[in-house]
Design an enzyme around this catalytic site. Structure first.
Site, PDB file in Angstrom:
ATOM      1  N   GLU A  82     -69.329 -15.852 -49.026  1.00 10.76           N
ATOM      2  CA  GLU A  82     -70.329 -14.813 -48.714  1.00 10.76           C
ATOM      3  C   GLU A  82     -71.008 -15.061 -47.372  1.00 10.76           C
ATOM      4  O   GLU A  82     -72.227 -14.910 -47.229  1.00 10.76           O
ATOM      5  CB  GLU A  82     -71.345 -14.673 -49.864  1.00 10.76           C
ATOM      6  CG  GLU A  82     -70.673 -14.135 -51.130  1.00 10.76           C
ATOM      7  CD  GLU A  82     -71.625 -13.543 -52.156  1.00 10.76           C
ATOM      8  OE1 GLU A  82     -72.695 -13.039 -51.784  1.00 10.76           O
ATOM      9  OE2 GLU A  82     -71.264 -13.586 -53.340  1.00 10.76           O
ATOM     10  N   GLY A 109     -72.345 -44.044 -58.638  1.00  8.40           N
ATOM     11  CA  GLY A 109     -71.326 -45.052 -58.352  1.00  8.40           C
ATOM     12  C   GLY A 109     -69.945 -44.554 -58.774  1.00  8.40           C
ATOM     13  O   GLY A 109     -69.636 -43.363 -58.644  1.00  8.40           O
ATOM     14  N   GLY A 135     -61.919 -12.724 -42.187  1.00 11.98           N
ATOM     15  CA  GLY A 135     -62.937 -13.254 -43.099  1.00 11.98           C
ATOM     16  C   GLY A 135     -64.313 -13.048 -42.480  1.00 11.98           C
ATOM     17  O   GLY A 135     -64.948 -12.013 -42.683  1.00 11.98           O
TER      18      GLY A 135
HETATM   19  C1  LIG Z   1     -63.555 -19.324 -53.945  1.00  3.36           C
HETATM   20  C2  LIG Z   1     -63.780 -18.184 -53.002  1.00  3.36           C
HETATM   21  C3  LIG Z   1     -64.235 -16.960 -53.495  1.00  3.36           C
HETATM   22  C4  LIG Z   1     -64.387 -15.870 -52.614  1.00  3.36           C
HETATM   23  N1  LIG Z   1     -64.746 -14.634 -53.133  1.00  3.36           N
HETATM   24  C5  LIG Z   1     -64.679 -13.541 -52.318  1.00  3.36           C
HETATM   25  C6  LIG Z   1     -64.843 -12.215 -52.849  1.00  3.36           C
HETATM   26  O1  LIG Z   1     -65.090 -12.035 -54.051  1.00  3.36           O
HETATM   27  N2  LIG Z   1     -64.723 -11.148 -52.005  1.00  3.36           N
HETATM   28  C7  LIG Z   1     -64.437 -11.304 -50.677  1.00  3.36           C
HETATM   29  O2  LIG Z   1     -64.313 -10.308 -49.970  1.00  3.36           O
HETATM   30  N3  LIG Z   1     -64.293 -12.554 -50.132  1.00  3.36           N
HETATM   31  C8  LIG Z   1     -64.382 -13.666 -50.924  1.00  3.36           C
HETATM   32  N4  LIG Z   1     -64.206 -14.926 -50.401  1.00  3.36           N
HETATM   33  C9  LIG Z   1     -63.935 -15.062 -48.971  1.00  3.36           C
HETATM   34  C10 LIG Z   1     -65.066 -15.709 -48.172  1.00  3.36           C
HETATM   35  O3  LIG Z   1     -66.154 -14.827 -48.092  1.00  3.36           O
HETATM   36  C11 LIG Z   1     -64.465 -16.105 -46.810  1.00  3.36           C
HETATM   37  O4  LIG Z   1     -63.598 -17.206 -47.040  1.00  3.36           O
HETATM   38  C12 LIG Z   1     -65.535 -16.467 -45.808  1.00  3.36           C
HETATM   39  O5  LIG Z   1     -66.286 -15.337 -45.433  1.00  3.36           O
HETATM   40  C13 LIG Z   1     -64.929 -17.092 -44.530  1.00  3.36           C
HETATM   41  O6  LIG Z   1     -63.867 -16.337 -44.045  1.00  3.36           O
HETATM   42  P1  LIG Z   1     -62.468 -17.076 -43.698  1.00  3.36           P
HETATM   43  O7  LIG Z   1     -62.089 -17.879 -44.879  1.00  3.36           O
HETATM   44  O8  LIG Z   1     -61.514 -16.054 -43.204  1.00  3.36           O
HETATM   45  O9  LIG Z   1     -62.819 -18.082 -42.528  1.00  3.36           O
HETATM   46  P2  LIG Z   1     -62.870 -17.723 -40.957  1.00  3.36           P
HETATM   47  O10 LIG Z   1     -63.656 -16.500 -40.719  1.00  3.36           O
HETATM   48  O11 LIG Z   1     -61.481 -17.782 -40.424  1.00  3.36           O
HETATM   49  O12 LIG Z   1     -63.684 -18.977 -40.416  1.00  3.36           O
HETATM   50  C14 LIG Z   1     -63.104 -20.252 -40.121  1.00  3.36           C
HETATM   51  C15 LIG Z   1     -64.189 -21.080 -39.448  1.00  3.36           C
HETATM   52  O13 LIG Z   1     -64.527 -20.505 -38.180  1.00  3.36           O
HETATM   53  C16 LIG Z   1     -65.936 -20.263 -38.130  1.00  3.36           C
HETATM   54  N5  LIG Z   1     -66.190 -19.073 -37.315  1.00  3.36           N
HETATM   55  C17 LIG Z   1     -65.608 -17.855 -37.405  1.00  3.36           C
HETATM   56  N6  LIG Z   1     -66.126 -17.015 -36.497  1.00  3.36           N
HETATM   57  C18 LIG Z   1     -67.080 -17.720 -35.818  1.00  3.36           C
HETATM   58  C19 LIG Z   1     -67.984 -17.420 -34.738  1.00  3.36           C
HETATM   59  N7  LIG Z   1     -68.037 -16.211 -34.179  1.00  3.36           N
HETATM   60  N8  LIG Z   1     -68.805 -18.408 -34.295  1.00  3.36           N
HETATM   61  C20 LIG Z   1     -68.773 -19.638 -34.877  1.00  3.36           C
HETATM   62  N9  LIG Z   1     -67.950 -19.987 -35.883  1.00  3.36           N
HETATM   63  C21 LIG Z   1     -67.114 -19.038 -36.348  1.00  3.36           C
HETATM   64  C22 LIG Z   1     -66.365 -20.083 -39.568  1.00  3.36           C
HETATM   65  O14 LIG Z   1     -67.744 -20.278 -39.752  1.00  3.36           O
HETATM   66  C23 LIG Z   1     -65.503 -21.137 -40.249  1.00  3.36           C
HETATM   67  O15 LIG Z   1     -66.100 -22.397 -40.112  1.00  3.36           O
HETATM   68  C24 LIG Z   1     -64.116 -16.027 -51.237  1.00  3.36           C
HETATM   69  C25 LIG Z   1     -63.690 -17.281 -50.749  1.00  3.36           C
HETATM   70  C26 LIG Z   1     -63.500 -18.323 -51.612  1.00  3.36           C
HETATM   71  C27 LIG Z   1     -62.961 -19.634 -51.043  1.00  3.36           C
END
Ligand SMILES: Cc1cc2nc3c(=O)[nH]c(=O)nc-3n(C[C@H](O)[C@H](O)[C@H](O)COP(=O)(O)OP(=O)(O)OC[C@H]3O[C@@H](n4cnc5c(N)ncnc54)[C@H](O)[C@@H]3O)c2cc1C
Length: 379
Positions: free
Chosen positions: A363, A339, A128
Site C-alpha cells: 500500500e 534468542g 507498482g
Molecule cells: C503480500 C502483498 C500484498 C499486496 N496486495 C496488493 C493488493 O491487494 N492490491 C494491489 O494493487 N497491490 C498489492 N500489493 C502490491 C504492493 O502495493 C506493491 O508491491 C508496492 O506498491 C510496491 O510496488 P512494486 O512491488 O512494483 O515495487 P516498485 O514500485 O518496483 O519499487 C521497487 C523499489 O523502488 C522504490 N521506488 C520506486 N519508485 C521510486 C521513486 N520515484 N523514488 C524512490 N524510490 C522509488 C520503491 O520504494 C521500492 O523500494 C501487494 C504486495 C504484496 C507483496
C-alpha cells in the site's frame, strides 16, 4: 481517550484475537492456508461491516473503530489483520464510495457479513509504485468491457469466498493526452479471468495473494465502478484513507512484539536471573514500547483528522511510515530478546519478524510515503 463504545469494541476484538486467533493461527501459517474458520468468526462479530451503514448490514461504526479492530488483531497475527484491512479498505470501500446504488445493494451485504470478500487490483508486473503505468486495457465492445492484462500480488483475490475483484485498466486517452484509467468490477468465475496459483510468500503466510490474468475477459459495461477515467484518482483517494488502517496494523504488530518480549523476559533465566532484570534487555523493550506508542499516536491523529473532515494526507503518510518502521524495528528486537527461540516457529515473534517487512512495501512503500510527505510540504 477512547469512548466507551470504542473501548468495548477494542476489548472484544482483543478477546477474539486471544481466544480464537492465537491458538490456531500458527498452524494455518505453517501450511500457508487461509483461515476460513477465523474469517467466519470475524464476520459473525460484524468486523467486515464495521465502517458501513446498517442499510448494507454494516455496524454503522467509524474509521477509528475499524482501525482499533485491525490493531488488536495484528497484535496477535498480521495475516488475519490484513485480510480484514484489505477486505474493507481495498475490497468493499471502493464499492461503497464509488458504486451505484445497484452495485452497493448487490455486493455490500455479503461483504459486510464476511460471507464474501472483495479485492482491488492496481499493481501489475511492470507497475507498482508507478501505478499510473498500468498496462491492462479494457475496450468497450457494445455493452461489454473486454479486458486484457494482468495484476500482481492481489490480496483476498483467490479465496473460496472471493466474489469480485475491481481492477484498474486503461480505457482510452484522456483529453490531455495521458492514459484514461478506469476501475472495472470483475466477478469471480468470469470466463477469461484466471486466478493464478497462490504466491509462496516470506510472511503473511495465512493471507491470500495471487497474480490475476485477463484474457479477452468480458464483463457488462455496467460493471464500471465510479466515473470513467477517474479510476486512478479514485484509487489514490482510497489509498490515503487505507494508509491509516495499514498504520494501525503496523502498530498492532509493534505492540505484539512488546507483549511477547515482556512475557519472555520475565520467564527466561540466564546467569541465575530473569533476562528482564538486565538493563540491556529492559532498554530494548522500553524502546520498543516507545515506538509502538508513537505509532499509535500517529495513526490516531490521522484518523481524528479524517473523522473531523480535515486534510489528513500528510498525517496518514507519516503514520504509515512510522508504524511500519516501528513494526520492523520491534520485530528485530523482539526476536533478539527471544534468542534462539525467536528463530523457532513455536514462538509468535518469528512470525512477527517475517510479517514486518511487507509493511514497508505494501500500500505504498516507505519511499512513496516520504515522497507524499515532501510533496505536501511543497517540495
Ligand atoms: C503480500 C502483498 C500484498 C499486496 N496486495 C496488493 C493488493 O491487494 N492490491 C494491489 O494493487 N497491490 C498489492 N500489493 C502490491 C504492493 O502495493 C506493491 O508491491 C508496492 O506498491 C510496491 O510496488 P512494486 O512491488 O512494483 O515495487 P516498485 O514500485 O518496483 O519499487 C521497487 C523499489 O523502488 C522504490 N521506488 C520506486 N519508485 C521510486 C521513486 N520515484 N523514488 C524512490 N524510490 C522509488 C520503491 O520504494 C521500492 O523500494 C501487494 C504486495 C504484496 C507483496
Amino acid at each position: 481517550m477512547l469512548s466507551e463504545e470504542h473501548e468495548a469494541l477494542r476489548q472484544s476484538v482483543r478477546e477474539l484475537a486471544g481466544e480464537v486467533v492465537a491458538p490456531i493461527i500458527g498452524d494455518f501459517y505453517e501450511r500457508h492456508a487461509f483461515p476460513y474458520e477465523i474469517v467466519h468468526q470475524m464476520g459473525k462479530m460484524g468486523l467486515f461491516g464495521l465502517p458501513f451503514p446498517e442499510r448494507y448490514g454494516g455496524m454503522d461504526g467509524d474509521y477509528l473503530a475499524l482501525c482499533l479492530a485491525i490493531e488488536e488483531l495484528a497484535r496477535v497475527d498480521s495475516s488475519v489483520a490484513v485480510t480484514l484491512e484489505a477486505g474493507i479498505s481495498l475490497g468493499a470501500m471502493p464499492i461503497y464510495r464509488f458504486g451505484t446504488d445497484e452495485q452497493k445493494d448487490r455486493w455490500l451485504p455479503a461483504l459486510c457479513r464476511g460471507e464474501s470478500l472483495a479485492a482491488f487490483g492496481l499493481t501489475e508486473p511492470g507497475a507498482g509504485s508507478d501505478a499510473g503505468g498500468t498496462a491492462t486495457r479494457a475496450v468497450l465492445d457494445g455493452d461489454e468491457w473486454v479486458i486484457n492484462g494482468s495484476k500482481s500480488f492481489i490480496t483476498n483475490s483467490g479465496t473460496d469466498i472471493t466474489s469480485v475483484v475491481t481492477v484498474t485498466a486503461v480505457t482510452g486517452v484522456a483529453a490531455d493526452g495521458t492514459k484514461e484509467i478506469s476501475s472495472i468490477m470483475v466477478p469471480s468465475g468470469t470466463p477469461g479471468f484466471t486466478v493464478q496459483p497462490a504466491y509462496s510468500k516470506v510472511g503473511w503466510c495465512a493471507s491470500d495473494t495471487h497474480e490475476l490474468t485477463f484474457d479477452d475477459c468480458r464483463v457488462p459495461a455496467a460493471n464500471l465502478l465510479g466515473t470513467r477515467g477517474r479510476g486512478y484518482a479514485q484509487f489514490l483517494q482510497i489509498l490515503d484513507e487505507g494508509r491509516i488502517a495499514f498504520a494501525a496494523l503496523g502498530t498492532g504488530l509493534a505492540q505484539g512484539c512488546v507483549d511477547e518480549s515482556v512475557k519472555y523476559a520475565l520467564a527466561r533465566h540466564a546467569f541465575g536471573r530473569p533476562i528482564g532484570s538486565f538493563q540491556a534487555i529492559q532498554f530494548k523493550i522500553a524502546d520498543m514500547e516507545a515506538r509502538a506508542h508513537t505509532a499509535r499516536l500517529a495513526w490516531r491523529d490521522a484518523a481524528a483528522r479524517l473523522l473531523a473532515g480535515e486534510p489528513f494526507k500528510r498525517q496518514a503518510a507519516i503514520a504509515k511510515l512510522v508504524a511500519s518502521e516501528a513494526a520492523m524495528d520491534n520485530a528485530r528486537d523482539a526476536t533478539q530478546v527471544h534468542g534462539g527461540y525467536g528463530f523457532m516457529n513455536e514462538f509468535p515473534v518469528g512470525r512477527f519478524y517475517r510479517d514486518a517487512k511487507i509493511l514497508e512495501i505494501g500500500e505504498g512503500t516507505s519511499e512513496v510515503q516520504r515522497m507524499l510527505i515532501a510533496r505536501d510540504l511543497g517540495l
